[in-house]
Design a protein around this motif. Structure first.
Motif, PDB file in Angstrom:
ATOM      1  N   UNK A 131       0.844   6.441  -6.937  1.00 60.13           N
ATOM      2  CA  UNK A 131      -0.312   7.276  -7.241  1.00 60.13           C
ATOM      3  C   UNK A 131       0.004   8.746  -7.019  1.00 60.13           C
ATOM      4  N   UNK A 132       0.693   9.046  -5.920  1.00 56.38           N
ATOM      5  CA  UNK A 132       1.075  10.428  -5.650  1.00 56.38           C
ATOM      6  C   UNK A 132       2.038  10.939  -6.713  1.00 56.38           C
ATOM      7  N   UNK A 133       2.909  10.021  -7.214  1.00 55.56           N
ATOM      8  CA  UNK A 133       3.845  10.408  -8.265  1.00 55.56           C
ATOM      9  C   UNK A 133       3.164  10.830  -9.546  1.00 55.56           C
ATOM     10  N   UNK A 134       1.946  10.344  -9.797  1.00 59.70           N
ATOM     11  CA  UNK A 134       1.166  10.790 -10.957  1.00 59.70           C
ATOM     12  C   UNK A 134       0.715  12.234 -10.786  1.00 59.70           C
TER      13      UNK A 134
ATOM     14  N   UNK B 195      12.330   8.880  -7.245  1.00 57.32           N
ATOM     15  CA  UNK B 195      11.855   7.602  -6.714  1.00 57.32           C
ATOM     16  C   UNK B 195      10.342   7.488  -6.829  1.00 57.32           C
ATOM     17  N   UNK B 196       9.626   8.570  -6.571  1.00 55.20           N
ATOM     18  CA  UNK B 196       8.164   8.561  -6.694  1.00 55.20           C
ATOM     19  C   UNK B 196       7.747   8.362  -8.145  1.00 55.20           C
ATOM     20  N   UNK B 197       8.433   9.061  -9.063  1.00 53.37           N
ATOM     21  CA  UNK B 197       8.124   8.883 -10.488  1.00 53.37           C
ATOM     22  C   UNK B 197       8.490   7.475 -10.952  1.00 53.37           C
ATOM     23  N   UNK B 198       9.585   6.923 -10.419  1.00 58.88           N
ATOM     24  CA  UNK B 198       9.984   5.561 -10.775  1.00 58.88           C
ATOM     25  C   UNK B 198       8.989   4.534 -10.258  1.00 58.88           C
ATOM     26  N   UNK B 199       8.425   4.772  -9.057  1.00 60.14           N
ATOM     27  CA  UNK B 199       7.389   3.876  -8.537  1.00 60.14           C
ATOM     28  C   UNK B 199       6.188   3.849  -9.473  1.00 60.14           C
ATOM     29  N   UNK B 200       5.823   5.008  -9.972  1.00 61.74           N
ATOM     30  CA  UNK B 200       4.717   5.094 -10.934  1.00 61.74           C
ATOM     31  C   UNK B 200       5.022   4.247 -12.173  1.00 61.74           C
TER      32      UNK B 200
ATOM     33  N   UNK C 297       0.827  -1.202   0.000  1.00 57.30           N
ATOM     34  CA  UNK C 297       0.000   0.000   0.000  1.00 57.30           C
ATOM     35  C   UNK C 297       0.864   1.257   0.000  1.00 57.30           C
ATOM     36  N   UNK C 298       1.982   1.237   0.739  1.00 58.48           N
ATOM     37  CA  UNK C 298       2.867   2.398   0.792  1.00 58.48           C
ATOM     38  C   UNK C 298       3.419   2.725  -0.593  1.00 58.48           C
ATOM     39  N   UNK C 299       3.890   1.707  -1.313  1.00 60.46           N
ATOM     40  CA  UNK C 299       4.473   1.969  -2.624  1.00 60.46           C
ATOM     41  C   UNK C 299       3.400   2.261  -3.674  1.00 60.46           C
ATOM     42  N   UNK C 300       2.217   1.673  -3.533  1.00 63.71           N
ATOM     43  CA  UNK C 300       1.128   2.020  -4.448  1.00 63.71           C
ATOM     44  C   UNK C 300       0.706   3.469  -4.253  1.00 63.71           C
ATOM     45  N   UNK C 301       0.637   3.903  -3.006  1.00 66.93           N
ATOM     46  CA  UNK C 301       0.295   5.293  -2.733  1.00 66.93           C
ATOM     47  C   UNK C 301       1.383   6.226  -3.243  1.00 66.93           C
TER      48      UNK C 301
END
Length: 271
Positions: free
Chosen positions: A23-26, A64-69, A16-20
Motif C-alpha cells: 500500500x505504501x508502495x502505491x 522491493x516496495x513497488x514489487x510488493x505492490x 500485514x507488514x507486506x500488505x502495508x
C-alpha cells in the motif's frame, strides 16, 4: 498460547507488514524505483540506501516496495478471478448435472492435466508477458481446483431438504443457487483461496524469474532475483532481500492459512 493462535498472530503480522508495504508502495517510495543512477550502481546498504542499489543504481528498498505492490495486485486479482469463475462453474455443474456437468468436468480435467506453472507458461506464450496476461493465465490455471471443490459440495447440498423446499416453492434456479447453495459452499472456498494466494505469488515470482512474467523495468521480486544472478559474488544483497520477501510472505500466508483451515474445519484442530 496455542499453536492456532500463534499461527494467527504471527502469520497475520507478516501478511500485514507486506500488505502495508504494498500500500505504501502505491503512495510513496524513498526513491523512484525506475530512476537510473549509474554513478551509484552496486552500492552496499548504507544510510543513503538502506538496502543498497542494483546494477543500474536504482534503490533496492524502493523497488522491493513497488514489487510488493505488483505481487499483491496480481495475486489478489488472480485469486478473485479463479474463485469467482470456479464458484460459478462448480455450482452450475453440481446443480444442473447432465451435459452441463460433463462439459464443465471435461474442461476442468483438461486444465488439471497440466501442472499450474506449465499451463501458465503455455497460456502466456499466447497472451503475451504482461500483467493482465499473467493474471488471466494464472487464473485459468488455478480455477479448476475451486470448480471441483464447489461441485462436490453442491452435489451434496443438492439433495438436502431445504434445497428441495426451495424448488417446491417455485424459486428460480438462480435464486436457489445464490441464496441457499453457494453460501453453504463458502467455507472450503475460503480455505482454498487463502492457500492459493501464496501459490499464485510463488508462481508469479517463478514466471518473472524466467522472464515470462511482468516485463522489466517494472520491478517484481522474481525479476529482481533474476537480475541479481550475475552479481551475487559482489553484491549479494541484490538476491538476499527479494528472496527474503518471497520467503517471509509465503511463511505468513501458510501460517495464517493453517489458522483459517482450523477455523473453518474443526476436524483439523489439534492435528
Amino acid at each position: 498460547m496455542n499453536l492456532g493462535r500463534t499461527n494467527k498472530y504471527f502469520g497475520g503480522l507478516l501478511i500485514a507488514f507486506f500488505l502495508l508495504s504494498a500500500l505504501l508502495g502505491w503512495l510513496w517510495t524513498p526513491y523512484d524505483p525506475l530512476a537510473l543512477d549509474l554513478r551509484a550502481r552496486l552500492q552496499a546498504p548504507s544510510a543513503g540506501h538502506w538496502l543498497g542499489t542494483d546494477e543500474y543504481g536504482r534503490d533496492v528498498l524502493s523497488r522491493l516496495m513497488a514489487a510488493a505492490r505488483t505481487s499483491v495486485t496480481i495475486s489478489a486479482l488472480t485469486v478473485s478471478f479463479a474463485v469467482t469463475f470456479g464458484i460459478v462453474l462448480g455450482a452450475l455443474s453440481g446443480y444442473a448435472r447432465g451435459w452441463i456437468d460433463r462439459a464443465v468436468m471435461l474442461l476442468t480435467d483438461t486444465l488439471l492435466a497440466f501442472p499450474s506453472i506449465l499451463l501458465a507458461l503455455a497460456l502466456l506464450s499466447i497472451l503475451g508477458a504482461n500483467i493482465w496476461g499473467v493474471i488471466l493465465a494464472l487464473g485459468l490455471a488455478y480455477m479448476p481446483t475451486v470448480t471441483r471443490v464447489v461441485r462436490g459440495a453442491v452435489m451434496s447440498l443438492r439433495e438436502q431438504e431445504f434445497i428441495e423446499a426451495s424448488r417446491l416453492m417455485g424459486h428460480p434456479v438462480g435464486y436457489t443457487l445464490r441464496a441457499h447453495v453457494i453460501p453453504n459452499c463458502l467455507a472450503p472456498v475460503i480455505v482454498i483461496a487463502t492457500s492459493m494466494f501464496g501459490s499464485v505469488l510463488l508462481t508469479e515470482s517463478a514466471l518473472s524469474f524466467l522472464g515470462l512474467g511482468v516485463p522489466p523495468p517494472a520491478p517484481t521480486w522474481g525479476n529482481m532475483l533474476a537480475g541479481a544472478r550475475p552479481y551475487m559474488s559482489q553484491a549479494s544483497w541484490l538476491g538476499i532481500f527479494p528472496g527474503l520477501c518471497i520467503a517471509l510472505t509465503l511463511l505468513g500466508i501458510n501460517l495464517f492459512g493453517d489458522y483459517v483451515r482450523d477455523r473453518f474445519d474443526p476436524r483439523m484442530k489439534g492435528l
